[in-house]
Design a protein around this motif. Structure first.
Motif, mmCIF file in Angstrom:
data_model
loop_
_atom_site.group_PDB
_atom_site.id
_atom_site.type_symbol
_atom_site.label_atom_id
_atom_site.label_comp_id
_atom_site.label_asym_id
_atom_site.label_seq_id
_atom_site.Cartn_x
_atom_site.Cartn_y
_atom_site.Cartn_z
ATOM 1 N N GLU A 175 -18.127 2.476 10.986
ATOM 2 C CA GLU A 175 -18.313 1.357 12.261
ATOM 3 C C GLU A 175 -18.381 0.055 11.691
ATOM 4 N N ALA A 176 -19.482 0.174 10.739
ATOM 5 C CA ALA A 176 -20.020 -1.236 10.300
ATOM 6 C C ALA A 176 -18.830 -2.017 9.334
ATOM 7 N N GLU A 177 -18.350 -1.024 8.832
ATOM 8 C CA GLU A 177 -17.247 -1.581 7.646
ATOM 9 C C GLU A 177 -16.074 -2.114 8.955
ATOM 10 N N ARG A 178 -15.683 -1.573 9.848
ATOM 11 C CA ARG A 178 -14.790 -1.962 10.741
ATOM 12 C C ARG A 178 -14.900 -3.224 11.169
ATOM 13 N N VAL A 179 -16.097 -3.714 11.266
ATOM 14 C CA VAL A 179 -16.542 -4.906 11.577
ATOM 15 C C VAL A 179 -15.999 -6.303 10.817
ATOM 16 N N GLY A 180 -16.265 -5.944 9.561
ATOM 17 C CA GLY A 180 -15.826 -7.065 8.699
ATOM 18 C C GLY A 180 -14.330 -6.604 8.098
ATOM 19 N N PHE A 181 -13.500 -5.915 8.676
ATOM 20 C CA PHE A 181 -12.334 -5.391 8.143
ATOM 21 C C PHE A 181 -11.114 -6.525 7.972
ATOM 22 N N ILE A 183 -11.710 -9.553 7.714
ATOM 23 C CA ILE A 183 -12.067 -10.240 6.561
ATOM 24 C C ILE A 183 -11.595 -9.957 5.384
ATOM 25 N N LEU B 33 -18.588 -4.471 1.159
ATOM 26 C CA LEU B 33 -18.570 -2.988 1.357
ATOM 27 C C LEU B 33 -19.590 -2.366 0.630
ATOM 28 N N ILE B 36 -22.844 -3.017 2.802
ATOM 29 C CA ILE B 36 -22.726 -2.478 3.848
ATOM 30 C C ILE B 36 -23.026 -0.772 3.876
ATOM 31 N N LYS B 40 -26.340 1.081 5.377
ATOM 32 C CA LYS B 40 -26.135 1.777 6.728
ATOM 33 C C LYS B 40 -26.664 3.338 6.485
ATOM 34 N N TYR B 137 -28.843 -8.523 4.666
ATOM 35 C CA TYR B 137 -27.872 -7.765 5.706
ATOM 36 C C TYR B 137 -28.606 -6.893 6.652
ATOM 37 N N SER B 142 -25.245 -5.558 13.391
ATOM 38 C CA SER B 142 -23.671 -5.103 13.122
ATOM 39 C C SER B 142 -23.302 -4.289 14.309
ATOM 40 N N LEU B 147 -21.025 -9.849 12.140
ATOM 41 C CA LEU B 147 -21.165 -9.385 10.565
ATOM 42 C C LEU B 147 -22.339 -9.968 10.103
ATOM 43 N N ARG B 212 -13.679 -3.521 16.331
ATOM 44 C CA ARG B 212 -14.650 -4.213 16.473
ATOM 45 C C ARG B 212 -14.774 -5.263 17.650
#
Lengths: 288, 337
Positions: A175-181, A183, B33, B36, B40, B137, B142, B147, B212
């Motif tokens: 999910e966290a990666e989806r946030v910045g996707f 971008i 990436l 993150i 995470k 971070y 998030s 972000l 998101r």
């Protein structure tokens, strides 16, 4: 041999297992591979490296990380820097002991003869390695990522060849990666959007969506567009899923939450005033 | 002609000493990436890692990073940690990755990262590298759909003051330094190579509404706000403890000065009596008397850091409540329709 008259080309007994294997790849792996490809030394045509990850209990191979291994390729021979591979593996394991080798990757479409040799090397490290090819040529305007497993072809007792069978590949994101996707998709972004700006963009998108749906429904009713039953069903489900509350009850809910938020906002402003006071006391106080 | 060219080269070489101020940090998508993913995986534990890249003019480019293993005991790990770093750098150099350390990153929990250790680490790094940044971070933010990447740097004035160990009240007043001046936040820019963006766009086509957005639209923000408030309350307690220390210091200082005055007065009277009697006057100061021992001033650094933390929490709360307002009004409008 008497038995070889009617020997049938057999696939190895593991074919039943391999047909169930799927692979999931994280976008980080693709980023890493592209980055390494861009940085490769000038005389190398492609890059080769190790894939790290884990095997989930249902048989899916989860590819989470990767690193590139320097190699040299001549016409038929391939030389891989094994010591480098082991050193990087050790370093990575120190950080994350659950990520083990699950396979290897190479850029460039297709599986070549040299790949079989490398695959054999990886077979010695891990029972059933997955081979990932990342096509960077972008012919036809498409980039392809494919995953293969090797299956042994044997004739009776003798092993003939290893065949690379393609397995389904899934791009998967946490999910966290989806946030910045979004971008990550563009070539450059000038600044990371703050909370409120994100909200604004989101509202606009929602508005466009709702407008589209409105238009579609209107068109269908008037007969301009072809009605699609499944879409209609989904729409009615969505509308029906709004909770049915009587207006005063709903208003009370909303107002209560509003008041809570206002309270918090007020509290934080008071705290900030307190802070500036405290700071004045601490530094500006002078002793006679 | 050759003379002017040589001179200008010398001038340029000499003028390199003055570096343009750091204006922007340019991060590659790959680094984001990786950070993150690393933070995470290990949350809620706090993890750190090293940033590699290039320092170009007023832009600091971060092109790669690698995580640090979590250290459990402190004894043999010192040498191990240094070895790990050297090995990773060596290996990355072989594949043409920029081998320059430009800083480090760390994860944080709800934003309580302003500690004395951070400052220490900054100073350690600053001794070897001219410009370094720390990227913070926050994985918990998030989840709310934002972000939460921040690039921090210690401000120069603060660093000079801290190094000279002159962290007293007068010096601070002289330089007009308050708690906002300790950390400087630098804007972050994201860049990607064309190959990567082509891949990403093909693998995940643009959808009008992304996941998101769903995360952002979630109405329940109370657990996050509750935790924020808890931390805020704790910090206020700490702040009041620090303030009490200051009060105590000031009170004892006043008392000491009063004692000094009275002692001085007595001495003067004695001296007058002695002069009248024709004897040597006693000195007016007596360093061995404990009244004259200067009281050490309590360190102000901690209270500054606490102030920073509190400001951070307040900002976060403001941001989240602002978002909730919009969400609530949206629901209201939807329901009315």
């Amino acid at each position: 041999m008497a038995a070889s008259d009617r020997t049938v080309l057999q696939f190895g007994p593991s074919s039943a297992v391999t047909s169930n294997i799927t692979a999931k790849v994280h976008p980080l792996v693709i980023f890493n591979i592209s980055d390494c490809y861009v940085r490769r030394p000038d005389q190398a045509e492609r890059v080769i490296g190790t894939l790290l990850g884990s095997v989930l209990p249902d048989g899916t191979v989860d590819i989470r990380n990767s690193y590139v291994v320097p190699h040299n390729e001549f016409s038929d021979q391939v030389a891989l820097d094994i010591e480098y591979h082991h050193t990087m593996l050790k370093s990575h394991l120190k950080v994350n002991p659950q990520e083990v080798i699950v396979g290897w990757f190479s850029t460039g479409l297709g599986v070549t003869g040299g790949s079989a040799l490398i695959h054999e090397f990886y077979c010695r490290e891990v029972p059933n390695p997955v081979h990932l090819t990342v096509g960077t040529g972008f012919r036809n305007g498409e980039g392809t990522v494919k995953a293969y497993v090797s299956v042994n072809l044997s004739l009776g007792d003798r092993q003939l060849a290893a065949q690379f069978q393609e397995i389904p590949l899934d791009l998967r994101m946490i999910e966290a990666e989806r946030v910045g996707f979004d971008i990550l998709k563009s070539t450059s972004v000038d600044k990371l959007p703050s909370d409120l700006e994100g909200m604004e963009v989101l509202m606009e998108r929602l508005l466009t969506l709702i407008n589209d749906i409105y238009k579609y429904v209107d068109d269908t009713v008037e007969g301009h567009a072809v009605p699609d039953n499944s879409v209609g069903r989904i729409l009615s489900e969505t509308v029906a899923s709004l909770p049915k509350l009587s207006p005063p009850a709903f208003d009370k809910l909303v107002n209560d939450s509003l008041q809570d938020q206002l309270l918090l906002l007020y509290l934080s402003s008071i705290t900030r005033t307190q802070l500036s006071l405290a700071e004045k006391l601490n530094t500006a106080a002078q002793m006679p | 002609m050759a003379n002017t060219m040589a001179r200008s080269f010398l001038q340029v070489a000499a003028a390199e000493e003055v570096a343009p101020p750091l204006r922007v940090v340019q991060i590659e998508g790959l680094v984001m990436l990786k950070i993150i993913k690393h933070c995470k995986e290990f949350s809620p534990a706090l993890v750190t890692g090293q940033l590699l890249g290039l320092d170009v003019g007023s832009v600091l480019e971060v092109t790669n990073c690698f995580p640090f293993p979590i250290q459990e005991e402190d004894e043999e790990i010192e040498a191990d940690g240094a070895n790990y770093q050297l090995e990773m750098m060596r290996c990355l150099r072989e594949v043409n990755v920029d081998n320059n350390t430009v800083g480090w990153y760390q994860s944080t929990m709800l934003g309580c990262f302003q500690t004395a250790e951070l400052i220490e680490t900054f100073l350690n790094y600053q001794e070897n590298i001219r410009r370094c940044v720390c990227i913070i971070y926050d994985p918990s933010r998030s989840n709310q759909g934002a972000l939460a990447f921040k690039a921090l740097k210690l401000s120069d004035s603060f660093m000079d003051l801290y190094r000279s160990n002159n962290f007293t009240g007068e010096k601070l007043r002289e330089k007009n330094l308050s708690w906002v001046d300790i950390f400087e936040e630098i804007p972050v820019k994201v860049s990607n190579s064309a190959l990567i963006s082509a891949f990403m766009t093909e693998l995940e086509p643009d959808t009008p509404v992304t996941q998101r957005d769903y995360d952002r639209l979630q109405l329940s923000s109370s657990p996050f706000l509750e935790r924020n408030m808890e931390f805020l309350i704790e910090c206020m307690d700490d702040l009041s403890v620090e303030q009490q220390k200051f009060q105590f210091y000031y009170r004892s200082l006043t008392r000491q000065q009063a004692q000094q005055q009275s002692w001085l007065q007595k001495r003067r009277d004695e001296n007058k009596a002695r002069k009248a009697a024709g004897e040597e006057p006693l000195p007016e100061e007596d360093p061995s008397n404990p009244i004259f021992k200067p009281i050490p001033e309590p360190p102000r650094l901690e209270s500054f850091l606490i102030a920073n933390r509190i400001a951070n929490y307040c900002n976060q709360i403001n941001g989240v409540t602002g978002q909730s307002f919009s969400r609530l009004y949206l629901t209201k409008a939807l329901h009315d329709n």
